[in-house]
Structure formats: C-alpha cells, structure tokens
Design a protein around this motif. Structure first.
Motif, PDB file in Angstrom:
ATOM      1  N   CYS A 193       0.662   3.376   2.758  1.00  0.00           N
ATOM      2  CA  CYS A 193       1.791   2.844   1.978  1.00  0.00           C
ATOM      3  C   CYS A 193       1.910   3.526   0.620  1.00  0.00           C
ATOM      4  O   CYS A 193       2.457   2.938  -0.340  1.00  0.00           O
ATOM      5  CB  CYS A 193       1.649   1.339   1.804  1.00  0.00           C
ATOM      6  N   SER A 194       1.374   4.711   0.509  1.00  0.00           N
ATOM      7  CA  SER A 194       1.382   5.396  -0.790  1.00  0.00           C
ATOM      8  C   SER A 194       2.786   5.811  -1.211  1.00  0.00           C
ATOM      9  O   SER A 194       3.035   6.089  -2.388  1.00  0.00           O
ATOM     10  CB  SER A 194       0.483   6.638  -0.732  1.00  0.00           C
ATOM     11  N   GLY A 195       3.718   5.849  -0.273  1.00  0.00           N
ATOM     12  CA  GLY A 195       5.079   6.250  -0.616  1.00  0.00           C
ATOM     13  C   GLY A 195       5.901   5.141  -1.240  1.00  0.00           C
ATOM     14  O   GLY A 195       7.031   5.394  -1.695  1.00  0.00           O
ATOM     15  N   ASP A 229       5.422  -2.416  -6.365  1.00  0.00           N
ATOM     16  CA  ASP A 229       4.389  -3.267  -5.782  1.00  0.00           C
ATOM     17  C   ASP A 229       4.944  -4.125  -4.656  1.00  0.00           C
ATOM     18  O   ASP A 229       4.272  -4.369  -3.643  1.00  0.00           O
ATOM     19  CB  ASP A 229       3.789  -4.175  -6.864  1.00  0.00           C
ATOM     20  N   ALA A 230       6.188  -4.566  -4.825  1.00  0.00           N
ATOM     21  CA  ALA A 230       6.805  -5.400  -3.786  1.00  0.00           C
ATOM     22  C   ALA A 230       7.006  -4.599  -2.502  1.00  0.00           C
ATOM     23  O   ALA A 230       6.733  -5.086  -1.396  1.00  0.00           O
ATOM     24  CB  ALA A 230       8.145  -5.966  -4.288  1.00  0.00           C
ATOM     25  N   ALA A 231       7.472  -3.358  -2.668  1.00  0.00           N
ATOM     26  CA  ALA A 231       7.680  -2.513  -1.491  1.00  0.00           C
ATOM     27  C   ALA A 231       6.352  -2.185  -0.824  1.00  0.00           C
ATOM     28  O   ALA A 231       6.259  -2.118   0.413  1.00  0.00           O
ATOM     29  CB  ALA A 231       8.410  -1.236  -1.906  1.00  0.00           C
ATOM     30  N   ARG A 232       5.323  -1.997  -1.626  1.00  0.00           N
ATOM     31  CA  ARG A 232       3.999  -1.710  -1.059  1.00  0.00           C
ATOM     32  C   ARG A 232       3.484  -2.913  -0.272  1.00  0.00           C
ATOM     33  O   ARG A 232       2.894  -2.757   0.809  1.00  0.00           O
ATOM     34  CB  ARG A 232       3.015  -1.350  -2.182  1.00  0.00           C
ATOM     35  N   LYS A 249       3.770  -5.261   7.050  1.00  0.00           N
ATOM     36  CA  LYS A 249       4.304  -4.694   8.284  1.00  0.00           C
ATOM     37  C   LYS A 249       3.212  -4.032   9.111  1.00  0.00           C
ATOM     38  O   LYS A 249       3.214  -4.088  10.342  1.00  0.00           O
ATOM     39  CB  LYS A 249       5.391  -3.675   7.942  1.00  0.00           C
ATOM     40  N   ALA A 250       2.240  -3.406   8.423  1.00  0.00           N
ATOM     41  CA  ALA A 250       1.121  -2.768   9.130  1.00  0.00           C
ATOM     42  C   ALA A 250       0.024  -3.760   9.484  1.00  0.00           C
ATOM     43  O   ALA A 250      -0.972  -3.391  10.103  1.00  0.00           O
ATOM     44  CB  ALA A 250       0.551  -1.647   8.270  1.00  0.00           C
TER      45      ALA A 250
END
Length: 355
Positions: free
Chosen positions: A293-295, A299-302, A308-309
């Motif tokens: 999730c480095s992309g 923080d919310a998107a991460r 999801k994973a």
C-alpha cells in the motif's frame, strides 16, 4: 714416560674429583643431562623452520604487537565505560565521546579480516611453490627423507603458526569487544567485522586460505603467479562466505494480529537481534509485502488499501544474538572440512608431482 705421567695424573685427578667429594663429575653429568633434555628442533622440522623462520617470526611478532595494542585499548574502553556509567546510561547519548573507541574497533576489525588473505598470499602460496621453482624440492627428494614427510612438516609448521596467531588475536579481540557486544552501533554481530574476527571463524578462514594457497602454488609451480591467484582465491572465498553467512542460523518468525497502523502492533524483538525480513499478515495467514500500500497518498487511503488486502498484523523474521556462537562453529566446521579436503589433495598430488 711423560705422556704416561700426564695420563696418570689426569686419571688420578678425575678419580679424586669423583671419589673424594662427588661434586665435579656429578655437576658436569647433571648439566649435560639437562642440556640434552632441553626441547630443540631437529631433522626435517629444524630444516623447515630455518628455511621459513623469517616469515614465521614476523607473523608471531606482529601478533604480539597487535595483542599488546588491543590490551591497551581494552583498558581505555573499560575506563571510559566505568566513568560514563554504562550500562546504566545508553551509549546513544554519548555522542562524539565514544567515536574514538568506535574507530578503534573498525580499524582493528579491518586488519583482522585481512589476515586470511595476507597469510594465504605471503605464507601459503610461496611455501612449496618457491621450492619447486628454484629446485629445492628436487634436492629434498634426493635425500633419505620422504617427500610425504617433507610436505607434512611444511604444512604442520605453517598451519601451527597460522593457528597460534589467529587463535590469540580472535580471543583477545573478543575479550575487547565483550563489554559492548550487544551494541549494534559499534559492530553488528552478523557483520564480517564481528562474525569473522571472533571465535573459530578466523582460524578456519585462515587455514583454508593458507592451505588453499599452498595447493595453488603446488599446481602452478611459480611463486609470483601463485601469489596473484591466491589473492583472487581468498577474496572470492570471503565474498562467498559473506553471502551464505546468514544461512548458518535458524531464522525465528514472530507474528502479530493487532493491525499495522498502531505502533504497539509492531512485534518487539530481542535486544541485538538481526532483522532478516518483515511482511504483512492477512486474516487467512498469508504473507504480503509491506510495500503493498505504499502508493497510497493519505492515511485514509492506506487504511482502505490494508483493509481490502485483509491485513491484520506483522510477520518478522530475525536471528537472535544467542545463535552467534552456534553459527560460528557450524560455519567453521564446514571450512575445516574444506581445508581437510585441500590437505588430502596435496598429499595425493605430492606423491606423483611434488618434484
């Protein structure tokens, strides 16, 4: 008549000395006996030692000087640690005050790591190659001593000098490092600076380098060529050894299931443990790379990506420092076995080609 008189006088004097007080003859006999019992080299051992005594004494003298310097540095280190209040105070707070001691460790460890190469090139490679090149080997073969005994004596004395020097330096360096052994800021125990300079590893590396150099010299039969090839051999040996070093241990895995966003979710490792790898753990127990999730830009998107994973925690692989001793002996046993193979090759080759 005068000759007889001098002989009689001498005999009479000798009997008087022995019979009257029993001191002169007894003292002479005791002195002769003591002198005869003194350990001294003889035969082939004396010949080989005399031939290579300059190199042997140089190695032993350099070892003695290094030991004296390390003993002095150890005393300085202990005085500093006592005055500083270690281990009550962390060395991280010492700043530049500890830098001279850190530099001393780095300087000595670099020198100790170079010993296998130096002895392989300057002791091992010329040991027999020089005799083959200048014809000394043919002269020895023409004598009553067998070539096998000559080879065995050469290898034994060279090996003894190498073992004595490396054992002493390894023990003294480990003694110097011991007060701060758990401080990775000084020397990481998995690095060559510490792993290859303490315990049995430097002895095993040096013996393989020296006897490998002897084998190269026996095959090539030219001193300078053998020294150059031996240098390359020892460099490759150390590179290969460093590549497989971590595989000598048994990696320990620790996992968590408290998420990855919270700092408390990250697993704690033993002090001075060497971290090999870290991954995310999913709810099904699978491992995914920690950069999955480095992309994410926020923080919310991460967090959405992690959910999801189905990431639920961390998985870490590490080597505890408690395995260091076992890893060193396991690795050294492999090197000793390779050295034994090289020695066996030398004796098999020596029966037919060592002239």
């Amino acid at each position: 008549m005068s000759v007889f008189t001098r002989s009689s006088t001498s005999t009479s004097t000798g009997s008087t000395s022995d019979g009257k007080n029993g001191t002169t003859g007894g003292t002479l006999n005791a002195t002769t006996t003591q002198a005869g019992r003194r350990p001294r080299l003889s035969g082939m051992t004396w010949l080989v030692w005399r031939q290579h005594r300059a190199g042997f004494w140089t190695i032993l003298a350099a070892t003695a000087l290094c030991v004296a310097w390390i003993v002095y540095q150890r005393g300085q280190l202990v005085d500093f640690l006592d005055g500083y209040g270690y281990p009550g105070k962390s060395l991280d707070e010492a700043g530049g005050k500890f830098q001279p001691y850190n530099n001393a460790f780095s300087f000595v460890s670099i020198g100790l790591q170079a010993i296998p190469t130096l002895l392989g090139v300057f002791l091992g490679a010329p040991l027999i190659a020089g005799d083959l090149e200048n014809g000394t080997a043919k002269l020895v073969a023409a004598q009553s001593m067998s070539r096998t005994r000559w080879l065995a004596t050469k290898l034994a004395l060279a090996g003894l000098v190498a073992v004595v020097s490396t054992v002493v330096l390894s023990a003294v360096f480990g003694w110097w490092w011991h007060p701060v052994k758990s401080e990775s800021m000084i020397m990481d125990w998995t690095s060559g600076a510490a792993f290859n300079t303490t315990g049995p590893v430097p002895v095993a590396l040096t013996l393989l380098s020296v006897f490998g150099g002897v084998a190269i010299g026996v095959v090539l039969r030219r001193t300078l060529t053998a020294m150059a090839v031996t240098f390359g051999f020892t460099v490759v040996l150390q590179l290969v050894w460093g590549y497989f070093l971590l595989s000598l241990g048994n990696a320990v895995t620790v996992t968590t299931n408290k998420g990855v966003a919270d700092e408390n979710g990250f697993p704690s490792l033993p002090h001075a443990a060497y971290e090999i790898d870290q991954s995310y753990v999913t709810g099904s127990g699978d491992l995914v790379g920690w950069g999955i999730c480095s992309g994410s830009t926020t923080d919310a998107a991460r967090q959405v990506c992690l959910d999801k994973a189905d990431v639920v925690g961390w998985s870490l692989e590490y080597l505890p420092m408690s395995q260091m001793n076992a890893m060193q002996w396991f690795g050294a046993s492999i090197l000793f076995a390779l050295t034994a193979g090289v020695v066996a090759f030398l004796f098999v080759w020596g029966r037919k080609r060592l002239v």
